[in-house]
Design a protein around this motif. Structure first.
Motif, short mmCIF file in Angstrom:
data_model
loop_
_atom_site.label_atom_id
_atom_site.label_comp_id
_atom_site.label_asym_id
_atom_site.label_seq_id
_atom_site.Cartn_x
_atom_site.Cartn_y
_atom_site.Cartn_z
N ARG A 9 0.85 -1.20 0.00
CA ARG A 9 0.00 0.00 0.00
C ARG A 9 0.88 1.24 0.00
NH1 ARG A 9 -4.01 0.91 4.95
NH2 ARG A 9 -4.04 3.16 4.89
N LYS A 10 0.65 2.13 -0.95
CA LYS A 10 1.43 3.36 -1.07
C LYS A 10 1.12 4.29 0.11
CE LYS A 10 1.85 3.52 -6.05
NZ LYS A 10 1.64 4.34 -7.26
N PRO A 11 2.11 5.08 0.52
CA PRO A 11 1.89 6.05 1.60
C PRO A 11 0.79 7.05 1.26
CG PRO A 11 4.23 5.77 1.21
CD PRO A 11 3.52 5.06 0.11
N GLU A 12 0.06 7.44 2.28
CA GLU A 12 -1.06 8.37 2.12
C GLU A 12 -0.84 9.58 3.02
OE1 GLU A 12 -4.31 5.89 3.26
OE2 GLU A 12 -3.97 4.50 1.61
N GLY A 13 -1.45 10.69 2.67
CA GLY A 13 -1.34 11.92 3.44
C GLY A 13 -0.19 12.79 2.94
N ASP A 14 -0.22 14.07 3.29
CA ASP A 14 0.82 15.00 2.85
C ASP A 14 2.17 14.67 3.46
OD1 ASP A 14 -0.96 16.41 1.28
OD2 ASP A 14 -1.41 17.88 2.83
N VAL A 15 2.18 14.33 4.75
CA VAL A 15 3.40 13.95 5.47
C VAL A 15 3.10 12.68 6.23
CG1 VAL A 15 5.07 14.67 7.22
CG2 VAL A 15 4.11 16.37 5.67
N PHE A 16 4.05 11.76 6.27
CA PHE A 16 3.84 10.48 6.96
C PHE A 16 5.17 10.02 7.55
CE2 PHE A 16 4.86 9.77 2.54
CZ PHE A 16 5.84 8.79 2.59
N TRP A 17 5.10 9.05 8.45
CA TRP A 17 6.30 8.42 8.99
C TRP A 17 6.75 7.32 8.05
CZ3 TRP A 17 8.71 10.82 12.69
CH2 TRP A 17 8.00 11.56 13.62
N ALA A 18 8.06 7.23 7.83
CA ALA A 18 8.60 6.20 6.95
C ALA A 18 9.73 5.45 7.64
CB ALA A 18 9.12 6.84 5.67
N LEU A 19 9.76 4.16 7.43
CA LEU A 19 10.84 3.31 7.89
C LEU A 19 11.81 3.18 6.72
CD1 LEU A 19 11.57 1.62 10.42
CD2 LEU A 19 10.53 -0.32 9.27
N THR A 20 13.03 3.72 6.87
CA THR A 20 13.99 3.75 5.78
C THR A 20 15.30 3.07 6.17
OG1 THR A 20 14.94 5.88 6.42
CG2 THR A 20 13.03 5.94 4.95
N GLU A 21 16.17 2.97 5.23
CA GLU A 21 17.53 2.42 5.34
C GLU A 21 17.52 0.93 5.62
OE1 GLU A 21 20.56 4.82 7.08
OE2 GLU A 21 19.53 6.66 6.48
N GLY A 22 17.61 0.45 6.84
CA GLY A 22 17.59 -0.98 7.11
C GLY A 22 18.89 -1.69 6.80
N ARG A 23 20.01 -0.97 6.87
CA ARG A 23 21.30 -1.61 6.56
C ARG A 23 21.69 -2.58 7.67
NH1 ARG A 23 22.55 3.63 7.86
NH2 ARG A 23 23.71 3.84 9.79
N ASN A 24 22.47 -3.57 7.32
CA ASN A 24 22.89 -4.60 8.26
C ASN A 24 23.99 -4.05 9.16
OD1 ASN A 24 23.79 -6.86 9.61
ND2 ASN A 24 23.66 -8.17 7.83
#
Length: 85
Positions: A9-24
């Motif tokens: 599901r694509k992000p919704e709303g003008d601003v949202f929280w995102a979980l990024t990076e995830g490097r080991n």
């Protein structure tokens, strides 16, 4: 907290929280939680527009640090920025 899989599901709303990076890092993923702007140009950007982010598997050569792996609505983590300035 319930994260929403960005592949499903694509992000919704003008601003949202995102979980990024995830490097080991030492056998564990080092996640970064950011507020991301759902830009009217059709992409996702940092609040200062300096960085752009993409959904998983949407760009050839995509790097892990520019990927939104999961997201949640902004109101899911209420933070009063003035408390930390």
């Amino acid at each position: 907290m319930e994260w929403i899989d960005a592949k499903k599901r694509k992000p919704e709303g003008d601003v949202f929280w995102a979980l990024t990076e995830g490097r080991n890092e030492q056998g564990f993923c080092d996640w970064v939680i950011r507020r991301i702007w759902n830009c009217e140009l059709g992409d996702y950007r940092s609040l200062d527009s300096a960085c752009s982010y993409r959904l998983p598997e949407t760009y050839v050569g995509q790097s892990w640090d520019e990927t939104i792996w999961a997201w949640m609505p902004l109101e899911a983590i209420p933070i009063n920025d003035k408390d930390f300035q």
